[in-house]
Design a protein around this motif. Structure first.
Motif, short mmCIF file in Angstrom:
data_model
loop_
_atom_site.label_atom_id
_atom_site.label_comp_id
_atom_site.label_asym_id
_atom_site.label_seq_id
_atom_site.Cartn_x
_atom_site.Cartn_y
_atom_site.Cartn_z
N THR A 30 0.82 -1.22 0.00
CA THR A 30 0.00 0.00 0.00
C THR A 30 0.85 1.27 0.00
O THR A 30 0.32 2.36 0.22
CB THR A 30 -0.94 0.01 1.22
N ASN A 32 3.30 2.09 2.14
CA ASN A 32 3.61 2.60 3.48
C ASN A 32 4.74 1.83 4.15
O ASN A 32 4.63 1.45 5.33
CB ASN A 32 2.35 2.54 4.37
N ASN A 108 -5.09 -0.49 8.36
CA ASN A 108 -5.73 0.65 7.69
C ASN A 108 -6.13 1.72 8.70
O ASN A 108 -5.95 2.92 8.47
CB ASN A 108 -6.98 0.18 6.93
N LYS A 109 -6.69 1.28 9.82
CA LYS A 109 -7.11 2.23 10.85
C LYS A 109 -5.90 2.97 11.42
O LYS A 109 -5.93 4.18 11.63
CB LYS A 109 -7.83 1.48 11.98
N ILE A 111 -2.98 3.51 10.00
CA ILE A 111 -2.38 4.39 8.99
C ILE A 111 -3.23 5.65 8.79
O ILE A 111 -2.71 6.76 8.75
CB ILE A 111 -2.24 3.63 7.64
N SER A 112 -4.55 5.45 8.69
CA SER A 112 -5.43 6.61 8.45
C SER A 112 -5.43 7.59 9.60
O SER A 112 -5.62 8.79 9.41
CB SER A 112 -6.86 6.12 8.17
N THR A 113 -5.21 7.11 10.83
CA THR A 113 -5.20 8.00 11.99
C THR A 113 -3.79 8.38 12.42
O THR A 113 -3.63 9.15 13.37
CB THR A 113 -5.92 7.32 13.18
N GLY A 114 -2.79 7.81 11.74
CA GLY A 114 -1.40 8.10 12.10
C GLY A 114 -1.03 7.55 13.47
O GLY A 114 -0.16 8.10 14.16
#
Length: 309
Positions: A30, A32, A108-109, A111-114
């Motif tokens: 992805t 990252n 995913n959670k 990564i999206s919230t850092g």
């Protein structure tokens, strides 16, 4: 002991490596890869924490030994380990299909919230769970000498095989399905669990925690004594050597809980354990079949009558 340690280490290390491998592969795919180091940081901290748990466990066990109560702790460890080993096999069988999706969803959670701390904690807990299970199982199969199991060839070989299988899996060169690996190792672990349960019952009878209706259902010491000492005693008493060495017996006892003179309670527990496993497996298969049939019926209804949803 070494074969038991090999199977348990192989299974536990492989589980941890597969989960960490799924996470790091997903991060790279992805775009990252910068988060990969945090996943490995969590895994490294979990290994250190597992070693700390092993040391603490050994100290506690040594304390019980000093009080002359180690036999009770051994019995408790064997019974709990039987439950944990059995639960582990069933848990992996039911979650292996969804494991990849669950791990990717959690990443995913993060990564999206850092949430880097959450990422480290997640990989830490995944590996720590396997580490603590390994410590507990080593305590059960060695009678509390965790250090001996950790330094033996069984644990080292199991770890190396797990790394090799994991490497081949993620490189795409492994032809055998992982499901097959887990089914085979799961079958052996079920046998080890049954052996631990029987040994716990035998110990409880030795210290008179429980009695017996029949102390010896049969006696096949003449064929295969369960220990070299029994071999020597039989030879001394009868003048005839048993057919098979006691070294084989002690191996089978350590691996599967073999006894040349089992009590009726040991026999019932051994057979009862496998009967319970069979019933649990049959029940799960029946539920799956009903779920598949129900889904097929719903799909058929929608096809015949498109207005039904």
């Amino acid at each position: 002991m070494e074969v038991q340690a090999l199977l348990i280490t192989f299974r536990e290390v492989l589980e941890a490596l597969l989960i960490i491998g799924i996470i790091t592969t997903y991060l790279k795919r992805t775009g990252n890869p910068k988060y990969t180091k945090y996943v490995w940081l969590g895994a490294a901290l979990a290994i250190l924490a597992s070693i700390g748990v092993a040391i603490l466990f050994q100290v506690v066990f040594t304390g019980f030994a000093a009080m002359g109560s180690e036999i009770y702790l051994k019995i408790g460890i064997m019974i709990v380990s039987t439950v944990l080993l059995t639960q582990m096999v069933f848990w992996m069988a039911s979650h292996s299909k969804d494991l990849k999706g669950n791990m990717e969803g959690k990443m995913n959670k993060f990564i999206s919230t850092g949430n880097i701390v959450g990422m480290v904690i997640h990989s830490f807990l995944v590996v720590l769970r396997e580490g603590i299970e390994t410590v507990f199982f080593f305590a059960a199969i060695t009678g509390g000498n965790i250090g001996a199991a950790m330094q033996g060839w069984g644990a080292i070989t199991g770890t190396l095989i797990a790394f090799a299988v994991s490497y081949m899996f993620f490189k795409g060169t492994m032809k055998v399905k992982l499901k097959t690996f887990f089914q085979i190792t799961g079958a052996f672990i079920i046998l080890i669990s049954a052996g631990l349960l029987v040994q716990a019952i035998s110990m409880m009878q030795d210290v008179n925690i429980i009695g017996s209706v029949m102390y010896h259902v049969y006696d096949i010491t003449w064929l295969l004594p369960e220990h070299p000492i029994d071999y020597a005693h039989y030879l001394r008493d009868t003048g005839v050597a048993p057919l098979i060495s006691g070294d084989v017996g002690i191996f089978l006892k350590a691996l599967f809980g073999y006894s040349s003179m089992p009590s009726i309670e040991e026999v019932i527990a051994y057979i009862g354990y496998f009967a319970a496993i069979f019933l649990l497996t049959s029940s799960r298969s029946s539920k799956k079949e009903k779920a598949v049939e129900k889904k097929a019926a719903e799909n058929k209804k929608v096809v015949l009558n498109p207005q039904v949803k």
